[in-house]
Design a protein around this motif. Structure first.
Motif, short mmCIF file in Angstrom:
data_model
loop_
_atom_site.label_atom_id
_atom_site.label_comp_id
_atom_site.label_asym_id
_atom_site.label_seq_id
_atom_site.Cartn_x
_atom_site.Cartn_y
_atom_site.Cartn_z
N LEU A 155 -45.86 9.77 0.17
CA LEU A 155 -45.81 11.22 -0.04
C LEU A 155 -44.37 11.68 0.12
N ALA A 157 -42.63 13.93 1.34
CA ALA A 157 -43.15 14.98 2.21
C ALA A 157 -42.14 16.05 2.58
N TRP A 186 -51.89 17.70 4.37
CA TRP A 186 -52.14 16.88 3.18
C TRP A 186 -53.61 16.50 3.11
N CYS A 193 -50.55 18.05 -1.28
CA CYS A 193 -50.19 19.00 -0.23
C CYS A 193 -51.11 20.21 -0.33
#
Length: 323
Positions: A155, A157, A186, A193
């Motif tokens: 991810l 992120a 998530w 997300c």
């Protein structure tokens, strides 16, 4: 009417505070040769484990508080660790960029998980313990298959190092925090997300954890503040202050075995306990000789573990007096 209600609430708060049983130091565990980075109790409460900048992990019996195993294998300091739901596995995250899976009963290394391109900083199992989530200074969150050791998802992120990762109790959501000032929620199955939590101010986020019921997250920021956020509304509802946290990623936890408290380490060498609802500091536990970087609460007993940095190198066990 409002004033009498407020008075009654204040009186109830005072009663709660007066009923509070203080924690006292039960034992100091030595053995690590450098800073402690994390302490965790196993889900069944039978074990305690610690990780350290000395590249090792240690497991202890909580009944006897005697060491069971040292776990050797990382080539750099270890920043975090986590127990699987059945207590058979330990996962660790290290500055050597790897995660490692260890067999708890024997202390042997089972798997080394490669993929992060910078320090692996935080790790947690999902409740079924078939998945592992990790965060890194490479700014990604990775989801791993425990059985095969393969990375399932990367991810993208955050835009700064990831400081904490956690699964909710259902295993459906992952929360991550970062120095970029964001907490993100998530979807664990898709990797999408679902929500980004952001405050008006944007201090670096040093820690995040789901509440036991999964409706809230506890968020630590480097402005010496802990906040309890409501996930569904995206607003914070409680603020806990008084401790010192401007430098390190200090962990906090929920104590639910005897009343509801928030527990945190602090850079002033103390452990802080706040009453969850009133946000009052009910106790400061003194005894460490360096910043307290990590705390953990036993799942069923009134017991707290704390670990401190390199001038201390100790894990301390604190217990409440029994009736």
């Amino acid at each position: 009417m409002a004033s009498s209600t407020a008075a009654a609430t204040a009186e109830a708060d005072d009663l709660a505070a007066s009923a509070y049983k203080p924690y006292t130091l039960a034992k100091t565990l030595t053995g690590h040769k450098a800073a402690i980075s994390a302490v965790k109790f196993s889900p069944d409460g039978n074990l305690l484990a610690s990780s350290s900048a000395d590249k090792t992990l240690r497991a202890y019996s909580t009944a006897s508080l005697s060491p069971l195993h040292d776990f050797h294998g990382h080539s750099q300091g270890v920043s975090d660790l986590a127990f699987s739901g059945d207590t058979r596995l330990l996962a660790s995250a290290s500055d050597d960029k790897t995660l490692r899976l260890w067999d708890v009963p024997t202390g042997t290394l089972l798997k080394t998980l490669h993929g992060h391109t910078n320090y692996a900083f935080c790790v947690n199992f999902n409740p079924h313990s078939n998945l592992l989530v990790s965060g890194s200074f490479d700014e990604t969150v990775r989801v791993w298959d425990v059985k095969s050791g393969k990375c399932l998802k990367v991810l993208p992120a955050h835009s700064d190092p990831v400081t904490a990762v956690d699964f909710n109790h259902g295993g459906t959501m992952i929360v991550s925090s970062s120095y970029d000032g964001l907490c993100r929620i998530w979807d664990a199955s898709t990797g999408h997300c679902m929500k980004t939590l952001i405050d008006d101010e944007n201090p670096p986020v040093s820690f995040v954890k789901f509440s036991p019921n999964g409706k809230f997250i506890l968020v630590g920021t480097l402005d010496s503040t802990l906040r309890l956020w409501n996930i569904s509304t995206g607003k914070f509802i409680k603020t806990y202050t008084g401790h010192a946290n401007s430098k390190y990623c200090i962990s906090a936890s929920f104590s639910v075995t005897n009343g509801k408290y928030v527990v945190s380490g602090s850079e002033d060498k103390c452990v802080y306990l706040w009453e969850l609802q009133t946000r009052k500091v009910v106790q400061r536990l003194e005894g460490h000789t360096d910043a307290v970087i990590s705390v953990a609460c036993h799942p069923t007993e009134n017991m707290i573990a704390s670990g401190a940095l390199g001038d201390d190198k100790c894990v301390k066990i604190w217990t409440q007096e029994r009736d």
